[in-house]
Design an enzyme around this catalytic site. Sequence first.
Site, short mmCIF file in Angstrom:
data_model
loop_
_atom_site.label_atom_id
_atom_site.label_comp_id
_atom_site.label_asym_id
_atom_site.label_seq_id
_atom_site.Cartn_x
_atom_site.Cartn_y
_atom_site.Cartn_z
N GLU A 41 35.47 40.77 34.38
CA GLU A 41 35.53 42.18 34.01
C GLU A 41 36.80 42.47 33.21
O GLU A 41 37.88 41.96 33.53
CB GLU A 41 35.53 43.01 35.29
CG GLU A 41 35.65 44.51 35.12
CD GLU A 41 35.71 45.24 36.47
OE1 GLU A 41 35.65 46.48 36.46
OE2 GLU A 41 35.81 44.56 37.52
N LYS A 110 30.05 50.47 32.90
CA LYS A 110 30.11 50.45 34.36
C LYS A 110 29.82 51.83 34.94
O LYS A 110 30.40 52.84 34.54
CB LYS A 110 31.50 49.97 34.80
CG LYS A 110 31.64 49.76 36.30
CD LYS A 110 33.01 49.18 36.62
CE LYS A 110 33.14 48.84 38.10
NZ LYS A 110 34.47 48.26 38.41
N CYS A 143 31.16 44.42 38.56
CA CYS A 143 31.96 44.47 39.78
C CYS A 143 31.37 45.38 40.87
O CYS A 143 30.37 45.05 41.49
CB CYS A 143 33.39 44.85 39.42
SG CYS A 143 34.60 44.44 40.71
#
Length: 257
Positions: A41, A110, A143
């Site tokens: 990430e 994200k 994540c």
Amino acid sequence: MKLAIYQGPPIGGDIEAGFARLETQLCAAAMAGAKMAVFPELFLPGYNRPDLHQSLAQPFKGEWTQRFFELARKTGCGLTLGWAERDGDQVYNSATAVDGAGALLGHYRKIQLFGAMERASFEAGNSYTVFQFAGRKTALLICYDIEFPQHCRALADQGVSLVLVPTANPSNFEHVSATFVPARAAETGMTIAYANYCGAENNLSFAGKSVIAGPDAQALAAAGLGETLLVADLAVADAVAPGILSTQRNDFREVTT
């Protein structure tokens, strides 16, 4: 189809060093027969670098993504990695997937921002990204996203069988790769590739323990604490006996009271 995940230390904000490492690891992945390599990430410019997120963030299909395309074409290996994306006044914690011919597969922002630093640096995304890759319906998460069963279920309901997850999971959260990722894979019948950092960045230590988890919750490949390139053949996941796979998606009973 062989899939690679790279686990390594952060690049320290050195963008050119980051691209050099991408090329080195993509060459190694290609030599091992991998069609795709997944990196952590915010690989560019760094995860725990809020001082750089605003100043170095790049536009989608700008210089960085053009270089992603070129690296994939040069090495013959696809890549998926996280990076800081600027869109006007907003900055996103994003991930892009490119195939081995240098063609864009998918771009994702994200959804689940984690902690005060991420919320201060980034806007949240609000949509999934699903695409075909090597005959598999594939999606991107980043994540913290993977820790939510709801997101994995939504992707499975779209027919996704492979999820590529750049991550920056810190020390003391090893349960994510040991328990959560295999559980999400088993609950949905998917294969999940979870690529983490090792080492430390600005006093934040990373957990390592990157993993490719199959639909039976077993690791096709798993890393320790150090730098490594994992390569797994997804045919192993395809060969899992259907009788041992979870049926909970079909068996779930909604309770209204």
